[in-house]
Design a protein around this motif. Structure first.
Motif, mmCIF file in Angstrom:
data_model
loop_
_atom_site.group_PDB
_atom_site.id
_atom_site.type_symbol
_atom_site.label_atom_id
_atom_site.label_comp_id
_atom_site.label_asym_id
_atom_site.label_seq_id
_atom_site.Cartn_x
_atom_site.Cartn_y
_atom_site.Cartn_z
ATOM 1 N N SER A 216 -19.184 3.763 -45.401
ATOM 2 C CA SER A 216 -17.840 4.338 -45.340
ATOM 3 C C SER A 216 -17.781 5.601 -44.483
ATOM 4 C CB SER A 216 -17.363 4.688 -46.754
ATOM 5 O OG SER A 216 -18.256 5.619 -47.353
ATOM 6 N N HIS A 217 -18.944 6.042 -43.963
ATOM 7 C CA HIS A 217 -19.017 7.274 -43.188
ATOM 8 C C HIS A 217 -19.565 7.015 -41.784
ATOM 9 C CE1 HIS A 217 -18.272 9.026 -47.046
ATOM 10 N NE2 HIS A 217 -18.268 10.241 -46.535
ATOM 11 N N ARG A 218 -19.379 7.992 -40.913
ATOM 12 C CA ARG A 218 -19.922 7.950 -39.563
ATOM 13 C C ARG A 218 -20.507 9.323 -39.245
ATOM 14 N NH1 ARG A 218 -14.259 7.855 -36.181
ATOM 15 N NH2 ARG A 218 -13.448 9.770 -37.064
ATOM 16 N N TRP A 219 -21.254 9.393 -38.159
ATOM 17 C CA TRP A 219 -21.913 10.658 -37.809
ATOM 18 C C TRP A 219 -21.979 10.824 -36.297
ATOM 19 C CZ3 TRP A 219 -26.251 10.337 -34.748
ATOM 20 C CH2 TRP A 219 -26.814 9.069 -34.636
ATOM 21 N N ILE A 220 -22.177 12.062 -35.900
ATOM 22 C CA ILE A 220 -22.401 12.380 -34.496
ATOM 23 C C ILE A 220 -23.248 13.653 -34.450
ATOM 24 C CG2 ILE A 220 -20.288 13.753 -34.237
ATOM 25 C CD1 ILE A 220 -20.099 12.475 -31.371
ATOM 26 N N ASP B 46 -35.486 16.336 -47.779
ATOM 27 C CA ASP B 46 -36.058 16.564 -49.106
ATOM 28 C C ASP B 46 -35.144 16.005 -50.188
ATOM 29 O OD1 ASP B 46 -38.314 17.875 -48.133
ATOM 30 O OD2 ASP B 46 -37.318 19.827 -48.160
ATOM 31 N N LEU B 47 -33.846 16.136 -49.969
ATOM 32 C CA LEU B 47 -32.848 15.682 -50.935
ATOM 33 C C LEU B 47 -31.717 15.019 -50.169
ATOM 34 C CD1 LEU B 47 -31.760 15.716 -53.883
ATOM 35 C CD2 LEU B 47 -30.724 17.922 -53.330
ATOM 36 N N VAL B 48 -31.372 13.802 -50.523
ATOM 37 C CA VAL B 48 -30.250 13.116 -49.877
ATOM 38 C C VAL B 48 -28.979 13.580 -50.582
ATOM 39 C CG1 VAL B 48 -29.174 10.889 -49.402
ATOM 40 C CG2 VAL B 48 -31.666 11.127 -49.253
ATOM 41 N N PRO B 49 -28.089 14.236 -49.842
ATOM 42 C CA PRO B 49 -26.881 14.763 -50.469
ATOM 43 C C PRO B 49 -25.861 13.676 -50.757
ATOM 44 C CG PRO B 49 -26.815 15.163 -48.129
ATOM 45 C CD PRO B 49 -28.153 14.535 -48.417
ATOM 46 N N ALA B 50 -24.859 14.038 -51.550
ATOM 47 C CA ALA B 50 -23.724 13.145 -51.772
ATOM 48 C C ALA B 50 -22.829 13.220 -50.551
ATOM 49 C CB ALA B 50 -22.956 13.575 -53.018
ATOM 50 N N PHE B 51 -22.307 12.103 -50.148
ATOM 51 C CA PHE B 51 -21.412 12.069 -48.991
ATOM 52 C C PHE B 51 -20.025 11.699 -49.482
ATOM 53 C CE2 PHE B 51 -25.614 11.148 -47.235
ATOM 54 C CZ PHE B 51 -25.674 12.101 -46.238
ATOM 55 N N ASP B 52 -19.148 12.674 -49.494
ATOM 56 C CA ASP B 52 -17.764 12.413 -49.859
ATOM 57 C C ASP B 52 -16.851 12.950 -48.770
ATOM 58 O OD1 ASP B 52 -18.461 15.016 -50.520
ATOM 59 O OD2 ASP B 52 -18.155 14.750 -52.653
ATOM 60 N N GLU B 53 -16.761 14.248 -48.642
ATOM 61 C CA GLU B 53 -15.952 14.865 -47.593
ATOM 62 C C GLU B 53 -16.781 15.059 -46.329
ATOM 63 O OE1 GLU B 53 -12.667 15.410 -48.008
ATOM 64 O OE2 GLU B 53 -12.964 14.431 -49.939
ATOM 65 N N ALA B 54 -16.112 15.478 -45.271
ATOM 66 C CA ALA B 54 -16.798 15.792 -44.023
ATOM 67 C C ALA B 54 -17.763 16.946 -44.253
ATOM 68 C CB ALA B 54 -15.782 16.158 -42.944
ATOM 69 N N ALA C 252 -37.907 20.614 -34.970
ATOM 70 C CA ALA C 252 -36.492 20.628 -34.596
ATOM 71 C C ALA C 252 -35.617 20.480 -35.830
ATOM 72 C CB ALA C 252 -36.196 19.491 -33.614
ATOM 73 N N THR C 253 -34.423 20.995 -35.726
ATOM 74 C CA THR C 253 -33.388 20.741 -36.723
ATOM 75 C C THR C 253 -32.182 20.230 -35.959
ATOM 76 O OG1 THR C 253 -34.180 22.516 -38.157
ATOM 77 C CG2 THR C 253 -31.941 21.705 -38.551
ATOM 78 N N ILE C 254 -31.734 19.057 -36.335
ATOM 79 C CA ILE C 254 -30.601 18.439 -35.668
ATOM 80 C C ILE C 254 -29.454 18.392 -36.678
ATOM 81 C CG2 ILE C 254 -29.724 16.397 -34.486
ATOM 82 C CD1 ILE C 254 -32.704 15.943 -33.663
ATOM 83 N N THR C 255 -28.363 19.037 -36.315
ATOM 84 C CA THR C 255 -27.191 19.080 -37.188
ATOM 85 C C THR C 255 -26.306 17.888 -36.866
ATOM 86 O OG1 THR C 255 -27.306 21.484 -37.248
ATOM 87 C CG2 THR C 255 -25.244 20.468 -37.974
ATOM 88 N N MET C 256 -26.054 17.082 -37.887
ATOM 89 C CA MET C 256 -25.184 15.924 -37.756
ATOM 90 C C MET C 256 -23.847 16.226 -38.435
ATOM 91 S SD MET C 256 -27.055 13.805 -36.175
ATOM 92 C CE MET C 256 -28.694 13.157 -35.938
ATOM 93 N N TRP C 257 -22.776 15.870 -37.788
ATOM 94 C CA TRP C 257 -21.454 15.993 -38.364
ATOM 95 C C TRP C 257 -21.128 14.634 -38.991
ATOM 96 C CZ3 TRP C 257 -18.301 18.994 -40.529
ATOM 97 C CH2 TRP C 257 -16.934 18.762 -40.587
ATOM 98 N N VAL C 258 -21.060 14.595 -40.319
ATOM 99 C CA VAL C 258 -20.848 13.350 -41.062
ATOM 100 C C VAL C 258 -19.439 13.374 -41.649
ATOM 101 C CG1 VAL C 258 -21.651 11.896 -42.967
ATOM 102 C CG2 VAL C 258 -23.306 13.245 -41.634
ATOM 103 N N THR C 259 -18.667 12.336 -41.350
ATOM 104 C CA THR C 259 -17.271 12.262 -41.822
ATOM 105 C C THR C 259 -16.964 10.870 -42.367
ATOM 106 O OG1 THR C 259 -16.457 11.583 -39.632
ATOM 107 C CG2 THR C 259 -16.465 13.952 -40.112
#
Length: 156
Positions: free
Chosen positions: A91-95, A118-126, A146-153
């Motif tokens: 139900s979500h997408r990322w970039i 380490d912990l898979v978060p809950a995905f509800d809001e962006a 590296a740390t890669i920031t993903m925008w998940v919506t």
């Protein structure tokens, strides 16, 4: 997570068969052609984890004979992206939104990139999802962090 992503389902089908990791890696590279330049081999994938290998070869070397920085960044981004795709619900997408990279030592051998939460978060809001990636050489020494920031919506 109630449903698995299509990426994870495909991995589970392919990886059980001889040549499946290679074929899955080729499919991923075909869908994002710039990753094909490093000839990646995805060797592990589950929610919160992706491991990708790349061989040191002439096309990814710089003028001093080590793996060049952009090839390593491609490896890190691929590991983070495939892990994110396998982790978030359908139900979500990322970039990718951003990347920070620390070059710790010369990369003089084949490499393994490992994206792991380490912990898979809950995905509800962006939300932003910071994905840590460790790139190690054949001796197990970390060459890049590296740390890669993903925008998940949520999908619309």
């Amino acid at each position: 997570m109630s449903q698995q992503s299509s990426t994870l389902i495909t991995w589970q089908k392919f990886s059980r068969r001889w040549g499946g990791q290679w074929l899955f890696s080729r499919v991923v590279s075909h869908s994002a052609p710039y990753f094909a330049t490093i000839r990646p081999r995805i060797t592990a994938l589950e929610p919160g984890l992706c491991e990708v290998r790349m061989k040191k070869r002439r096309k990814v070397q710089n003028h001093i004979g080590t793996v060049h920085a952009i090839a390593i960044c491609n490896l890190a981004e691929l590991a983070a992206g495939v892990m994110t795709d396998a982790t978030i619900p359908p139900s979500h997408r990322w970039i990718p939104k951003g990347m920070t990279v620390e070059y710790l030592k010369k990369a003089a051998t084949d490499l393994v990139g490992r994206a792991e939460l380490d912990l898979v978060p809950a995905f509800d809001e962006a939300r932003d999802l910071a994905v840590p990636v460790s790139v190690r050489d054949s001796n197990g020494e970390e060459v890049v962090r590296a740390t890669i920031t993903m925008w998940v919506t949520p999908r619309k």
